[in-house]
Design a protein around this motif. Structure first.
Motif, PDB file in Angstrom:
ATOM      1  N   UNK A 101      42.827  41.653  53.491  1.00 27.66           N
ATOM      2  CA  UNK A 101      43.575  42.522  52.579  1.00 27.66           C
ATOM      3  C   UNK A 101      43.019  42.466  51.153  1.00 27.66           C
ATOM      4  N   UNK A 102      42.595  41.296  50.717  1.00 20.92           N
ATOM      5  CA  UNK A 102      41.959  41.184  49.402  1.00 20.92           C
ATOM      6  C   UNK A 102      40.693  42.031  49.356  1.00 20.92           C
ATOM      7  N   UNK A 103      39.931  41.988  50.443  1.00 17.77           N
ATOM      8  CA  UNK A 103      38.696  42.774  50.518  1.00 17.77           C
ATOM      9  C   UNK A 103      39.004  44.272  50.444  1.00 17.77           C
ATOM     10  N   UNK A 104      39.972  44.735  51.237  1.00 16.55           N
ATOM     11  CA  UNK A 104      40.312  46.155  51.232  1.00 16.55           C
ATOM     12  C   UNK A 104      40.837  46.592  49.865  1.00 16.55           C
ATOM     13  N   UNK A 105      41.648  45.749  49.259  1.00 20.15           N
ATOM     14  CA  UNK A 105      42.220  46.095  47.951  1.00 20.15           C
ATOM     15  C   UNK A 105      41.136  46.175  46.881  1.00 20.15           C
ATOM     16  N   UNK A 106      40.130  45.311  46.983  1.00 24.04           N
ATOM     17  CA  UNK A 106      39.076  45.257  45.976  1.00 24.04           C
ATOM     18  C   UNK A 106      38.033  46.359  46.132  1.00 24.04           C
ATOM     19  N   UNK A 107      37.923  46.934  47.343  1.00 21.00           N
ATOM     20  CA  UNK A 107      36.776  47.805  47.617  1.00 21.00           C
ATOM     21  C   UNK A 107      37.118  49.217  48.099  1.00 21.00           C
ATOM     22  N   UNK A 108      38.399  49.535  48.316  1.00 19.91           N
ATOM     23  CA  UNK A 108      38.746  50.800  48.975  1.00 19.91           C
ATOM     24  C   UNK A 108      39.143  51.913  48.010  1.00 19.91           C
ATOM     25  N   UNK A 156      36.981  53.906  54.431  1.00 22.15           N
ATOM     26  CA  UNK A 156      37.322  54.359  55.784  1.00 22.15           C
ATOM     27  C   UNK A 156      38.072  53.277  56.545  1.00 22.15           C
ATOM     28  N   UNK A 157      37.631  52.038  56.384  1.00 21.18           N
ATOM     29  CA  UNK A 157      38.290  50.919  57.060  1.00 21.18           C
ATOM     30  C   UNK A 157      39.743  50.811  56.620  1.00 21.18           C
ATOM     31  N   UNK A 158      39.984  50.935  55.329  1.00 23.85           N
ATOM     32  CA  UNK A 158      41.349  50.881  54.810  1.00 23.85           C
ATOM     33  C   UNK A 158      42.206  52.013  55.382  1.00 23.85           C
ATOM     34  N   UNK A 159      41.648  53.199  55.452  1.00 18.91           N
ATOM     35  CA  UNK A 159      42.404  54.335  55.992  1.00 18.91           C
ATOM     36  C   UNK A 159      42.723  54.149  57.464  1.00 18.91           C
ATOM     37  N   UNK A 160      41.791  53.555  58.214  1.00 18.46           N
ATOM     38  CA  UNK A 160      42.035  53.287  59.636  1.00 18.46           C
ATOM     39  C   UNK A 160      43.180  52.294  59.800  1.00 18.46           C
ATOM     40  N   UNK A 161      43.116  51.173  59.083  1.00 18.73           N
ATOM     41  CA  UNK A 161      44.144  50.135  59.236  1.00 18.73           C
ATOM     42  C   UNK A 161      45.474  50.545  58.601  1.00 18.73           C
ATOM     43  N   UNK A 191      41.470  52.164  45.810  1.00 20.56           N
ATOM     44  CA  UNK A 191      42.906  52.398  45.693  1.00 20.56           C
ATOM     45  C   UNK A 191      43.631  52.764  46.972  1.00 20.56           C
ATOM     46  N   UNK A 192      42.915  52.869  48.086  1.00 22.59           N
ATOM     47  CA  UNK A 192      43.566  53.229  49.356  1.00 22.59           C
ATOM     48  C   UNK A 192      44.494  52.112  49.818  1.00 22.59           C
ATOM     49  N   UNK A 193      44.027  50.855  49.704  1.00 23.57           N
ATOM     50  CA  UNK A 193      44.807  49.721  50.217  1.00 23.57           C
ATOM     51  C   UNK A 193      45.518  49.023  49.070  1.00 23.57           C
ATOM     52  N   UNK A 194      46.809  48.761  49.259  1.00 25.28           N
ATOM     53  CA  UNK A 194      47.604  48.122  48.206  1.00 25.28           C
ATOM     54  C   UNK A 194      48.237  46.811  48.640  1.00 25.28           C
TER      55      UNK A 194
END
Length: 367
Positions: A198-205, A151-156, A207-210
């Motif tokens: 960004x590393x956190x979002x990429x590792x945990x989302x 959800x955090x990745x989708x928000x940002x 595939x949402x965050x690239x």
């Protein structure tokens, strides 16, 4: 907000007042100015000005350490410019500062340049300041919001644009979520906090965050400079959200989201962060303590909050002149002796146990 601000000022004010009252024992290379009267042994007592630059995330911590350093070593002073991790790395490599503060490790193409700056010796990353990252928001009437990494990745990323969006409401059934636009605020300058977020979002989302790197993609939201800048912008903007070091968010009186990493909602606090720190792994061996951030961020430990900045002091393992070496080692020894309540009150997690012993060994080995 005012109460929290006063507490921060009181902490730094108290230690500053203490520096007037206490006298360093430089003749015996020992002082009692550490946290709770801890003796600091092995100080060189080198006088003069120690200059450093870098991550704003560690500014409050190094300000505290700087007061304690001047208190411990008569005639020594410390100055730190919170210009961001990217600038801290560049100024260290250029030899303009004794050490650089950074929320992320040097890149592969910087390693050789850093080695040359250190007279052919390896540059070490010492994770001296531990600061959890808060996903902080300004939403009136909505306390205890829970988010997931996805959800955090989708928000940002701009894919979720309302606070009462069905995806957010589904895991916040008891929250009063308003029909308010979500306004993303990000760091406008190169930042190690951005790099780690960004590393956190990429590792945990899933595939949402690239994205990756120290620069946040500017397609969504508005930028602000430094940790102080983003919390100021969020405080002034209804519906705003940002990523920032926990101490800054708390001092500004912002809401801090609980995060569900897959084992239920976790509140950001000392206990949940220490559960994550207990599982730290490193990319290398010896005194160059580069944390494996991917393994940290991917952690699924129940009750652990792994969205943590392990903020480095990037130092030369050897190659300093004698005076600079003395100042650097004295400052870092003082910092490790002051891992207590004053530091915690500023929003950081005091280091302890085997992790602290590993840092002490590294500092002793600097030449």
């Amino acid at each position: 907000m005012i109460r929290n601000f006063k507490r921060t000022v009181a902490v730094l004010g108290a230690v500053a007042a203490g520096s007037i009252a206490l006298t360093a024992c430089s003749e015996s290379n020992e002082t009692t100015s550490g946290d709770a009267g801890t003796k600091i042994e092995g100080l060189s007592g080198t006088t003069g000005n120690l200059v450093a630059e870098g991550a704003s995330s560690q500014q409050k911590a190094v300000d505290l350490f700087g007061v304690k350093y001047a208190e411990a070593v008569s005639g020594a002073n410390f100055s730190y410019t919170p210009s961001g991790s990217g600038s801290g790395q560049k100024q260290f490599i250029a030899g303009q500062v004794a050490f650089g503060g950074s929320d992320s490790a040097l890149k592969d193409d910087q390693i050789e340049a850093a080695k040359q700056r250190c007279g052919g010796n390896e540059a070490w990353h010492l994770p001296m300041v531990i600061g959890p990252v808060a996903v902080a928001y300004n939403v009136k009437g909505a306390d205890n919001i829970v988010l997931t990494p996805e959800l955090t990745a989708k928000i940002f990323k701009g894919e979720i644009t309302k606070w009462n969006a069905p995806e957010i409401a589904a895991i916040n059934k008891d929250a009063k979520l308003p029909d308010t636009d979500i306004k993303v605020v990000y760091r406008s300058e190169e930042s190690g906090t951005t790099d780690n977020f960004q590393k956190f979002l990429k590792a945990t989302s899933n595939g949402v965050w690239e994205g990756s790197g120290k620069s946040f993609p500017a397609a969504v939201g508005a930028g602000a400079n430094g940790s102080t800048g983003v919390v100021g912008e969020v405080s002034a903007t209804e519906g705003a959200i940002t990523y920032v070091e926990a101490g800054f968010a708390k001092d500004a009186g912002l809401g801090v989201a609980k995060m569900d990493f897959g084992q239920g909602a976790v509140e950001l606090n000392k206990d949940s962060v220490n559960k994550a720190l207990a599982k730290l792994q490193y990319k290398g061996e010896g005194n160059n303590m580069v944390v494996d951030s991917t393994k940290l961020f991917e952690m699924k430990e129940a009750g652990a909050y792994p969205l943590v900045l392990t903020t480095y002091e990037i130092v030369c393992s050897a190659g300093y002149d004698a005076e600079t070496s003395g100042r650097v080692k004295d400052f870092l020894k003082v910092a490790l002796a002051n891992q207590g309540s004053d530091l915690e009150a500023l929003g950081y997690i005091p280091v302890d146990g085997e992790f602290k012993k590993k840092l002490e060994t590294a500092v002793d080995a600097i030449k």
